[in-house]
Design a protein around this motif. Structure first.
Motif, PDB file in Angstrom:
ATOM      1  N   LEU A   1       0.834  -1.196   0.000  1.00 39.86           N
ATOM      2  CA  LEU A   1       0.000   0.000   0.000  1.00 39.86           C
ATOM      3  C   LEU A   1       0.866   1.242   0.000  1.00 39.86           C
ATOM      4  O   LEU A   1       1.692   1.438   0.905  1.00 39.86           O
ATOM      5  N   SER A   2       0.683   2.106  -0.983  1.00 38.95           N
ATOM      6  CA  SER A   2       1.276   3.438  -0.899  1.00 38.95           C
ATOM      7  C   SER A   2       0.661   4.161   0.299  1.00 38.95           C
ATOM      8  O   SER A   2      -0.362   3.730   0.837  1.00 38.95           O
ATOM      9  N   PRO A   3       1.244   5.288   0.761  1.00 39.43           N
ATOM     10  CA  PRO A   3       0.895   5.838   2.075  1.00 39.43           C
ATOM     11  C   PRO A   3      -0.593   6.093   2.305  1.00 39.43           C
ATOM     12  O   PRO A   3      -1.278   6.671   1.463  1.00 39.43           O
ATOM     13  N   ILE A   4      -1.056   5.664   3.487  1.00 36.52           N
ATOM     14  CA  ILE A   4      -2.438   5.890   3.915  1.00 36.52           C
ATOM     15  C   ILE A   4      -2.475   6.617   5.255  1.00 36.52           C
ATOM     16  O   ILE A   4      -3.518   6.717   5.889  1.00 36.52           O
ATOM     17  N   TYR A   5      -1.359   7.165   5.684  1.00 33.33           N
ATOM     18  CA  TYR A   5      -1.266   7.859   6.960  1.00 33.33           C
ATOM     19  C   TYR A   5      -1.883   9.262   6.853  1.00 33.33           C
ATOM     20  O   TYR A   5      -2.022   9.804   5.750  1.00 33.33           O
ATOM     21  N   PRO A   6      -2.224   9.873   7.989  1.00 30.91           N
ATOM     22  CA  PRO A   6      -2.688  11.268   7.941  1.00 30.91           C
ATOM     23  C   PRO A   6      -1.681  12.166   7.231  1.00 30.91           C
ATOM     24  O   PRO A   6      -0.470  12.075   7.476  1.00 30.91           O
ATOM     25  N   SER A   7      -2.192  13.033   6.359  1.00 33.99           N
ATOM     26  CA  SER A   7      -1.316  13.857   5.540  1.00 33.99           C
ATOM     27  C   SER A   7      -2.086  15.044   4.989  1.00 33.99           C
ATOM     28  O   SER A   7      -3.267  14.922   4.658  1.00 33.99           O
ATOM     29  N   PRO A   8      -1.427  16.201   4.852  1.00 32.49           N
ATOM     30  CA  PRO A   8      -2.052  17.331   4.138  1.00 32.49           C
ATOM     31  C   PRO A   8      -2.183  17.087   2.639  1.00 32.49           C
ATOM     32  O   PRO A   8      -2.787  17.888   1.934  1.00 32.49           O
ATOM     33  N   GLN A   9      -1.575  16.001   2.137  1.00 31.14           N
ATOM     34  CA  GLN A   9      -1.705  15.572   0.738  1.00 31.14           C
ATOM     35  C   GLN A   9      -1.067  16.540  -0.264  1.00 31.14           C
ATOM     36  O   GLN A   9      -1.528  16.655  -1.399  1.00 31.14           O
ATOM     37  N   HIS A  10      -0.002  17.221   0.131  1.00 30.46           N
ATOM     38  CA  HIS A  10       0.726  18.042  -0.837  1.00 30.46           C
ATOM     39  C   HIS A  10       1.421  17.165  -1.875  1.00 30.46           C
ATOM     40  O   HIS A  10       1.567  17.563  -3.028  1.00 30.46           O
ATOM     41  N   ASP A  11       1.863  15.980  -1.443  1.00 34.05           N
ATOM     42  CA  ASP A  11       2.486  15.025  -2.361  1.00 34.05           C
ATOM     43  C   ASP A  11       1.733  13.698  -2.285  1.00 34.05           C
ATOM     44  O   ASP A  11       2.327  12.632  -2.178  1.00 34.05           O
ATOM     45  N   ASN A  12       0.406  13.794  -2.305  1.00 32.88           N
ATOM     46  CA  ASN A  12      -0.457  12.611  -2.296  1.00 32.88           C
ATOM     47  C   ASN A  12      -0.077  11.588  -1.223  1.00 32.88           C
ATOM     48  O   ASN A  12       0.020  10.387  -1.487  1.00 32.88           O
ATOM     49  N   GLY A  13       0.148  12.077  -0.027  1.00 29.37           N
ATOM     50  CA  GLY A  13       0.360  11.187   1.105  1.00 29.37           C
ATOM     51  C   GLY A  13       1.803  10.912   1.445  1.00 29.37           C
ATOM     52  O   GLY A  13       2.086  10.316   2.494  1.00 29.37           O
ATOM     53  N   TYR A  14       2.737  11.324   0.607  1.00 27.39           N
ATOM     54  CA  TYR A  14       4.151  11.140   0.919  1.00 27.39           C
ATOM     55  C   TYR A  14       4.680  12.276   1.806  1.00 27.39           C
ATOM     56  O   TYR A  14       5.883  12.376   2.032  1.00 27.39           O
ATOM     57  N   ASP A  15       3.780  13.123   2.279  1.00 32.27           N
ATOM     58  CA  ASP A  15       4.083  14.131   3.293  1.00 32.27           C
ATOM     59  C   ASP A  15       3.234  13.764   4.516  1.00 32.27           C
ATOM     60  O   ASP A  15       2.078  14.125   4.618  1.00 32.27           O
ATOM     61  N   ILE A  16       3.836  13.016   5.443  1.00 31.05           N
ATOM     62  CA  ILE A  16       3.090  12.376   6.528  1.00 31.05           C
ATOM     63  C   ILE A  16       3.099  13.256   7.770  1.00 31.05           C
ATOM     64  O   ILE A  16       4.155  13.692   8.228  1.00 31.05           O
ATOM     65  N   SER A  17       1.922  13.476   8.338  1.00 24.86           N
ATOM     66  CA  SER A  17       1.813  14.288   9.555  1.00 24.86           C
ATOM     67  C   SER A  17       1.611  13.436  10.808  1.00 24.86           C
ATOM     68  O   SER A  17       1.662  13.952  11.914  1.00 24.86           O
ATOM     69  N   ASP A  18       1.375  12.130  10.638  1.00 24.82           N
ATOM     70  CA  ASP A  18       1.218  11.217  11.780  1.00 24.82           C
ATOM     71  C   ASP A  18       1.495   9.804  11.293  1.00 24.82           C
ATOM     72  O   ASP A  18       0.734   9.263  10.488  1.00 24.82           O
ATOM     73  N   TYR A  19       2.581   9.213  11.775  1.00 29.12           N
ATOM     74  CA  TYR A  19       2.956   7.875  11.347  1.00 29.12           C
ATOM     75  C   TYR A  19       2.130   6.769  11.998  1.00 29.12           C
ATOM     76  O   TYR A  19       2.254   5.601  11.617  1.00 29.12           O
ATOM     77  N   GLU A  20       1.310   7.099  12.965  1.00 27.86           N
ATOM     78  CA  GLU A  20       0.678   6.075  13.797  1.00 27.86           C
ATOM     79  C   GLU A  20      -0.813   5.908  13.539  1.00 27.86           C
ATOM     80  O   GLU A  20      -1.496   5.203  14.280  1.00 27.86           O
ATOM     81  N   ASP A  21      -1.350   6.535  12.499  1.00 28.81           N
ATOM     82  CA  ASP A  21      -2.796   6.510  12.295  1.00 28.81           C
ATOM     83  C   ASP A  21      -3.095   6.384  10.806  1.00 28.81           C
ATOM     84  O   ASP A  21      -2.182   6.328   9.978  1.00 28.81           O
ATOM     85  N   ILE A  22      -4.381   6.349  10.488  1.00 26.35           N
ATOM     86  CA  ILE A  22      -4.853   6.289   9.108  1.00 26.35           C
ATOM     87  C   ILE A  22      -5.555   7.605   8.797  1.00 26.35           C
ATOM     88  O   ILE A  22      -6.341   8.114   9.599  1.00 26.35           O
ATOM     89  N   ASP A  23      -5.276   8.166   7.619  1.00 27.66           N
ATOM     90  CA  ASP A  23      -5.945   9.399   7.205  1.00 27.66           C
ATOM     91  C   ASP A  23      -7.441   9.127   7.044  1.00 27.66           C
ATOM     92  O   ASP A  23      -7.826   8.144   6.387  1.00 27.66           O
ATOM     93  N   PRO A  24      -8.312   9.965   7.624  1.00 27.12           N
ATOM     94  CA  PRO A  24      -9.761   9.769   7.449  1.00 27.12           C
ATOM     95  C   PRO A  24     -10.188   9.706   5.986  1.00 27.12           C
ATOM     96  O   PRO A  24     -11.245   9.151   5.668  1.00 27.12           O
ATOM     97  N   LEU A  25      -9.369  10.275   5.102  1.00 21.91           N
ATOM     98  CA  LEU A  25      -9.646  10.177   3.673  1.00 21.91           C
ATOM     99  C   LEU A  25      -9.759   8.713   3.236  1.00 21.91           C
ATOM    100  O   LEU A  25     -10.538   8.373   2.329  1.00 21.91           O
TER     101      LEU A  25
END
Length: 581
Positions: free
Chosen positions: A68-92
């Motif tokens: 799986l490509s990144p599914i962590y919380p992220s502002p999505q500037h680089d479609n999830g490769y900019d991670i704001s929390d390594y320990e959770d799943i983005d509500p998206l």
């Protein structure tokens, strides 16, 4: 497909004598780009529910591992490769509870699940960076790369600490006005680089990785992991080196071994670890993947996907088959006795294979299955990117407004608006090479939005979805999906495909890709006509009475020694103890 119990038994048996081949030597990995795979809630973005709905499809394909490509919380500037929390799943994408369900259902179908690990950088919204930029004396200041402006005589304008350029255009340094210092970002300005020289950073990363493994995750694909060790003298010396000149720093092997011991040791036999390493050499890859060194199982190298690039990535060149064969063969030979290859021609950062190296018009099926044959018959672990198994193609983007990828948008802005280049040629390069080609939704059927979503997709679907889609392909007499399924089954069943020796034939031929694979009691011949014209192949004549194991053309009697356009064949010959030299 082996079970976890069978894998464990194999590993245990290997520990008592000669080491048994690792489970991933006969495995195939399928990469999922979650936001474009399948949308389960109708918001136009793919999610975990969508992935769960397609698990039977993936199990039917026969793949062993889902990445799986990144599914962590992220502002999505680089479609999830900019991670704001390594320990959770983005509500998206869903929730941790939904992730646990996906993981359990994946395992129940005999497949493993690998997460993307992005630890060269975080999002600038990650709490670590928020603290780091708060003040010059914050305890986490040294968790990132901060440097004061470079002094320039007779100038009051701040100057970056060195001349490094971001991979996404522009300087690799951004000035933080509140503290008066620059921070390093080898990618977007919203992706500050972590300082791996700080042992607290490494400890925090390892702890996070262990928590995911404890949760049941089966390994990691490590994003640009060869950038985590920096050349310190270049950072502070005003170096003008750009591109990827800042990779392969002096402590990289130390960090990879330390990670192995802190995270994978004791359970690594059941896991998969692959490091994305743009610019890595064969010699370095041998070290990273040598089991005795306890670093990584395999690496992603980029040499072969850089061959068709001119002045830059968006200056595409025609396929040079001789160069491509030489590159892939060098990696086959270089890792034949130590280490292991990862095999790919498609992923989320590359344009669609059939449009790039094949013929996405008249011979779409033939060229898609030819390249599948060539790739899957090499020695290594094949990676299939979503939609590749359907022969999905590049997208006819008409305008820069249709692109979503930050790399493509930034490149266009710099080339056209800042450098004054003509927009037409720039757009032509983007259409050919943009990462967005791989990121349009998977085409499931011919209904609205290709069955990807009931809402408005975050990026438009390729307009050819009406004819190129999973439902139509699987119902067709010549199905790309079914061809991939047979190739994957062959790797599972054949020790020669998984482990046999590789030898390139006809290295200078401009359109013939030919090689042999030698096992203990058989030899395989692979021949592929990488062109739209018939090709006479004399070396096939001695094989016409042997078993035709794989072909992407209808078989009518004994095949001749002339290959049709984009035809690929695999022959098998029993050799016993008299394997030909």
């Amino acid at each position: 497909m082996t079970t976890f119990a069978e894998d464990a038994a194999s590993s245990a048996a290997g520990s008592a004598g000669p080491m048994a081949p690792a489970w991933w030597t006969s495995a195939v990995v399928y990469q999922i780009y979650p936001r474009s795979f399948a949308d389960g809630n109708g918001d136009g973005v793919g999610d975990l529910a969508g992935i769960r709905s397609k698990l039977d499809y993936l199990a039917d394909l026969g793949v062993d591992v889902l990445w799986l490509s990144p599914i962590y919380p992220s502002p999505q500037h680089d479609n999830g490769y900019d991670i704001s929390d390594y320990e959770d799943i983005d509500p998206l994408f869903g929730s941790l509870a939904e992730f646990d369900e996906l993981l359990a259902e994946t395992h129940a179908r005999g497949m493993r699940l690998v997460m993307d690990l992005v630890v060269n950088h975080t999002s600038d919204e990650h709490p670590w960076f928020v603290e780091s930029r708060a003040s010059l004396t914050n305890p986490k200041r040294d968790w990132y790369w901060w440097r004061s402006p470079r002094a320039v005589a007779a100038s009051d304008v701040p100057v970056e600490p060195n001349g490094w350029r971001s991979a996404f255009s522009g300087p690799a340094w951004t000035l933080d006005e509140s503290t008066g210092q620059y921070y390093l970002h080898l990618f977007a300005s919203q992706q500050p680089d972590l300082n791996w020289e700080n042992p607290q950073v490494r400890a925090a990363v390892y702890a996070m990785m262990n928590r995911w493994l404890d949760r049941g995750v089966d390994g990691f694909r490590m994003d640009v992991i060869n950038l985590v060790s920096k050349q310190l003298e270049d950072i502070d010396g005003g170096s003008a080196v750009g591109g990827l000149g800042f990779s392969m720093g002096p402590r990289l092997h130390e960090f990879m071994h330390e990670m192995h011991e802190a995270v994978f040791a004791g359970r690594d036999a059941q896991l998969l670890t692959v490091g994305e390493m743009p610019g890595v050499s064969v010699a370095e890859a041998r070290l990273f993947t040598d089991p005795a060194r306890r670093e990584l199982d395999m690496v992603f190298q980029f040499e072969h996907v850089w061959l068709d690039q001119g002045a830059d990535k968006f200056d595409p060149l025609p396929l040079d088959l001789v160069a491509l064969k030489a590159s892939l063969s060098r990696w086959q030979d270089g890792l034949a006795d130590v280490g292991w290859n990862s095999l790919y021609l498609n992923n989320h950062d590359q344009p669609r294979l059939v449009s790039r190296f094949g013929d996405d018009g008249q011979f779409r099926y033939e060229s898609a299955t030819l390249w599948a044959t060539v790739l899957h018959l090499h020695r290594g672990t094949p990676y299939v990117y979503q939609g590749e198994e359907l022969g999905m193609t590049n997208v006819p983007f008409a305008d820069i407004a249709e692109f979503r990828d930050i790399e493509s948008i930034n490149y266009y802005r710099e080339a056209v608006l800042e450098q004054g280049r003509e927009p037409g040629p720039v757009l032509a390069g983007l259409r050919k090479m943009s990462r967005d080609n791989a990121r349009t939704p998977v085409q499931w059927d011919s209904t609205a939005h290709a069955g990807f979503t009931t809402g408005q997709p975050w990026i438009p679907v390729n307009p050819n979805y009406v004819t190129v889609n999973a439902e139509a392909d699987r119902a067709a007499e010549r199905s790309v999906f079914e061809f991939y399924r047979r190739l994957i089954a062959l790797r599972h069943a054949s020790a020669t495909v998984a482990l046999g020796r590789f030898q390139l034939l006809e290295p200078e031929h401009p359109t013939l890709y030919a090689f042999t694979r030698d096992g203990d009691d058989e030899q395989l011949l692979v021949v592929a006509n990488v062109s739209g014209s018939p090709l006479s192949v004399p070396l096939v004549e001695g094989w016409l009475d042997e078993e035709l194991l794989v072909t992407n053309y209808p078989v009518a009697g004994a095949p001749a020694s002339t290959l049709a356009p984009w035809e690929a064949r695999v022959y098998r010959r029993a050799t016993g103890q008299n394997s030909p030299g």
